[in-house]
Design a protein around this motif. Structure first.
Motif, short mmCIF file in Angstrom:
data_model
loop_
_atom_site.label_atom_id
_atom_site.label_comp_id
_atom_site.label_asym_id
_atom_site.label_seq_id
_atom_site.Cartn_x
_atom_site.Cartn_y
_atom_site.Cartn_z
N ILE A 1 -31.46 33.22 9.73
CA ILE A 1 -31.58 34.52 9.08
C ILE A 1 -31.46 34.31 7.57
CG2 ILE A 1 -30.65 36.86 8.87
CD1 ILE A 1 -31.73 36.22 11.67
N ILE A 2 -32.51 34.66 6.84
CA ILE A 2 -32.46 34.56 5.39
C ILE A 2 -31.36 35.51 4.89
CG2 ILE A 2 -33.70 35.04 3.23
CD1 ILE A 2 -36.29 34.36 4.70
N PRO A 3 -30.49 35.02 4.01
CA PRO A 3 -29.41 35.90 3.51
C PRO A 3 -29.97 37.11 2.75
CG PRO A 3 -28.99 33.60 2.94
CD PRO A 3 -30.39 33.67 3.49
N ALA A 4 -29.20 38.18 2.74
CA ALA A 4 -29.56 39.35 1.93
C ALA A 4 -29.50 38.95 0.46
CB ALA A 4 -28.59 40.50 2.21
N LEU A 5 -30.38 39.51 -0.34
CA LEU A 5 -30.48 39.14 -1.75
C LEU A 5 -30.36 40.38 -2.64
CD1 LEU A 5 -33.49 36.67 -1.50
CD2 LEU A 5 -31.06 36.09 -1.60
N ASN A 6 -29.84 40.17 -3.84
CA ASN A 6 -29.71 41.24 -4.83
C ASN A 6 -30.85 41.08 -5.84
OD1 ASN A 6 -29.07 42.76 -7.12
ND2 ASN A 6 -26.88 42.60 -6.73
N PHE A 7 -31.91 41.86 -5.66
CA PHE A 7 -33.08 41.70 -6.52
C PHE A 7 -32.85 42.18 -7.94
CE2 PHE A 7 -34.97 41.16 -2.36
CZ PHE A 7 -35.69 40.00 -2.59
N ALA A 8 -31.92 43.06 -8.17
CA ALA A 8 -31.60 43.46 -9.55
C ALA A 8 -31.08 42.24 -10.31
CB ALA A 8 -30.58 44.60 -9.56
N GLU A 9 -30.18 41.48 -9.70
CA GLU A 9 -29.65 40.27 -10.35
C GLU A 9 -30.72 39.19 -10.48
OE1 GLU A 9 -26.14 38.83 -8.38
OE2 GLU A 9 -25.01 40.66 -8.82
N ILE A 10 -31.52 39.00 -9.44
CA ILE A 10 -32.56 37.97 -9.47
C ILE A 10 -33.56 38.25 -10.59
CG2 ILE A 10 -34.56 37.07 -8.19
CD1 ILE A 10 -32.79 37.48 -5.63
N LEU A 11 -34.00 39.49 -10.70
CA LEU A 11 -34.98 39.84 -11.73
C LEU A 11 -34.38 39.77 -13.12
CD1 LEU A 11 -36.82 42.68 -9.82
CD2 LEU A 11 -37.69 40.40 -10.31
N ALA A 12 -33.11 40.14 -13.27
CA ALA A 12 -32.44 40.03 -14.57
C ALA A 12 -32.35 38.56 -14.98
CB ALA A 12 -31.06 40.68 -14.51
N ALA A 13 -32.01 37.68 -14.04
CA ALA A 13 -31.91 36.25 -14.34
C ALA A 13 -33.28 35.68 -14.69
CB ALA A 13 -31.30 35.50 -13.16
N GLN A 14 -34.32 36.09 -13.96
CA GLN A 14 -35.68 35.63 -14.28
C GLN A 14 -36.10 36.09 -15.67
OE1 GLN A 14 -37.77 35.70 -9.91
NE2 GLN A 14 -39.01 36.36 -11.60
N GLY B 1 -35.54 33.04 -22.70
CA GLY B 1 -35.06 31.75 -23.22
C GLY B 1 -36.20 30.78 -23.44
N GLU B 2 -37.19 30.78 -22.53
CA GLU B 2 -38.36 29.92 -22.69
C GLU B 2 -39.15 30.33 -23.91
OE1 GLU B 2 -40.53 30.10 -19.02
OE2 GLU B 2 -38.98 29.01 -17.91
N ASP B 3 -39.27 31.63 -24.14
CA ASP B 3 -40.01 32.11 -25.32
C ASP B 3 -39.33 31.65 -26.60
OD1 ASP B 3 -41.83 33.34 -23.65
OD2 ASP B 3 -40.95 35.33 -23.87
N LEU B 4 -37.99 31.65 -26.60
CA LEU B 4 -37.24 31.24 -27.78
C LEU B 4 -37.37 29.74 -28.04
CD1 LEU B 4 -33.96 33.29 -27.28
CD2 LEU B 4 -35.82 33.79 -28.88
N ASP B 5 -37.53 28.95 -26.96
CA ASP B 5 -37.61 27.50 -27.10
C ASP B 5 -38.96 27.04 -27.62
OD1 ASP B 5 -35.04 27.29 -26.18
OD2 ASP B 5 -35.63 26.88 -24.10
#
Length: 154
Positions: A130-143, A149-153
């Motif tokens: 069973i794939i664990p439940a995920l928090n997409f608000a956190e995932i999208l914020a991290a992405q 960060g990539e843009d700044l580099d």
């Protein structure tokens, strides 16, 4: 009947990888498998695609990749990639559409991914994965932070 403000029109399974750990299986068959709780690292990525003239339609790609965190687990890898075509209610403003596509779309695909993987692994020793439940608000914020960060580099 009241319909949801975001509808999945169709989806496509791009990738499904279920790699069983043969060493664990041999140990289990010999009665030597350790009794423990399996813990997996879960990587999730979401991508959004839409054409300028698409109106209320958008495509969303969801990748979920699970690999063992520690010790020996039944599966070496469980990976799924799904595409979904969604349509939003035409009465939504742009901010509401972004929120529905951004959070509800990936959550809908995640539910499908869980069902597909559970079905594919249902006959496995010790039951389905069973794939664990995920928090997409956190995932999208991290992405978003990673992309900034990539843009700044550059």
């Amino acid at each position: 009947m009241s319909l949801a403000r975001l509808q999945l029109l169709k989806y496509r399974l791009e990738t499904l990888v279920v790699e069983f750990d043969e060493d664990w299986l041999e140990a289990a068959e010999a009665g030597e498998a350790e009794e423990h709780s399996e813990t997996y690292n879960v990587e999730a990525k979401v991508a959004f695609y839409s054409k300028e003239d698409a109106g209320e339609e958008a495509a969303i790609r969801l990748l979920v990749n699970c690999t063992p965190q520690t010790g020996r687990c039944r599966f070496r890898q469980v990976k799924i990639v799904l595409w979904g075509i969604f349509i939003a209610d035409s009465t939504l403003d742009e901010d509401e559409k972004a929120r529905y596509f951004g959070l509800n779309g990936p959550a809908i695909l995640h539910g499908l991914a869980r069902g597909i993987v559970a079905s594919a692994t249902g006959g496995c020793v010790e039951g389905p994965f069973i794939i664990p439940a995920l928090n997409f608000a956190e995932i999208l914020a991290a992405q978003a932070a990673e992309e900034d960060g990539e843009d700044l580099d550059e």
